[in-house]
Scaffold this active site. Structure first.
Site, mmCIF file in Angstrom:
data_model
loop_
_atom_site.group_PDB
_atom_site.id
_atom_site.type_symbol
_atom_site.label_atom_id
_atom_site.label_comp_id
_atom_site.label_asym_id
_atom_site.label_seq_id
_atom_site.Cartn_x
_atom_site.Cartn_y
_atom_site.Cartn_z
ATOM 1 N N CYS A 86 34.558 -52.229 10.284
ATOM 2 C CA CYS A 86 33.543 -52.669 11.255
ATOM 3 C C CYS A 86 34.215 -53.329 12.452
ATOM 4 O O CYS A 86 35.282 -53.915 12.336
ATOM 5 C CB CYS A 86 32.592 -53.693 10.636
ATOM 6 S SG CYS A 86 31.821 -53.216 9.087
ATOM 7 N N ASP A 87 33.557 -53.223 13.598
ATOM 8 C CA ASP A 87 33.990 -53.987 14.759
ATOM 9 C C ASP A 87 32.779 -54.288 15.613
ATOM 10 O O ASP A 87 31.935 -53.416 15.852
ATOM 11 C CB ASP A 87 35.019 -53.222 15.589
ATOM 12 C CG ASP A 87 35.630 -54.117 16.654
ATOM 13 O OD1 ASP A 87 36.564 -54.863 16.310
ATOM 14 O OD2 ASP A 87 35.150 -54.096 17.804
#
Length: 220
Positions: A86-87
């Site tokens: 995730c970012d």
């Protein structure tokens, strides 16, 4: 009964992030993940993508890179895994903001955010591994509009002094002290926290994994 990393049977989820907020979301949703930090240089990768890359592309490619880096640490693991990278970044005023890292930068961010709205973008990447080999992958992003309040100078300085906004995307949290300064959101709250459960569920389905497999306890 807790899962064990090397056991077969149930599919294990690997969280490619050191974020305690993401870990908390997954635990609250009934999944106890293996945590592995990718070590990806976010600034270098963002620079390599170039100024023409869209914000959606940036967060999605960062998520892909994190999941891919972590997958390389499981090449000799004889088990069925899904790795989630995730970012998150905040798009506001035409600029994309990640973690501020310093009080001065966080203060500047809040001076522009206060009383306005931004779009919290979270890239998600899911890799399915079988006996250490990537057999399926899927990636996408989610967007949530965040409407910010205007904190008093006293409250803002106290918030900055807490240290919380320095290491989170957009210099705010929804599930911590920063929640006091979010008037409302339009979209998925879990995505604002850092890992969007609805989108991750969709990506898990795309790589052939069900929630029931993640919830199932590993047999002894």
């Amino acid at each position: 009964m807790p899962h064990t990393e090397g056991a077969r049977g149930a599919v294990r989820l690997v969280l490619a992030s050191a974020s305690p907020a993401r870990l908390s979301v997954l635990r609250g949703a009934g999944v106890e993940p293996i945590v592995r930090v990718s070590g990806v240089d976010e600034d270098a990768l963002t620079a390599a993508l170039g100024p023409s890359a869209s914000p959606e592309t940036v967060v999605t490619e960062l998520a892909r890179a994190k999941a891919a880096a972590v997958s390389e640490t499981f090449t000799d693991t004889p088990s069925d895994l899904v790795i989630v990278g995730c970012d998150s970044m905040l798009s506001i005023g035409g600029e994309l903001h990640g973690k501020p890292h310093s009080v001065d930068v966080a203060r500047e961010r809040w001076q522009s955010m206060a009383g306005s709205s931004g779009v919290l973008l979270t890239g998600h990447s899911v890799l399915r591994l079988s006996d250490g080999v990537v057999v399926a992958q899927a990636a996408a992003h989610s967007s949530t509009v965040v409407h910010f309040a205007t904190p008093s100078s006293v409250d803002l300085e106290a918030y900055l002094a807490s240290g919380e906004p320095l290491s989170v995307a957009g210099a705010f949290t929804l599930d911590g002290l920063g929640g006091w300064f979010v008037d409302r959101i339009e979209g998925d709250p879990s995505s604002v926290i850092g890992i969007g459960l609805p989108l991750v569920r969709t990506l898990l389905n795309r790589v052939g994994t069900s929630l029931a497999e993640l919830w199932s306890p590993t047999s002894s």
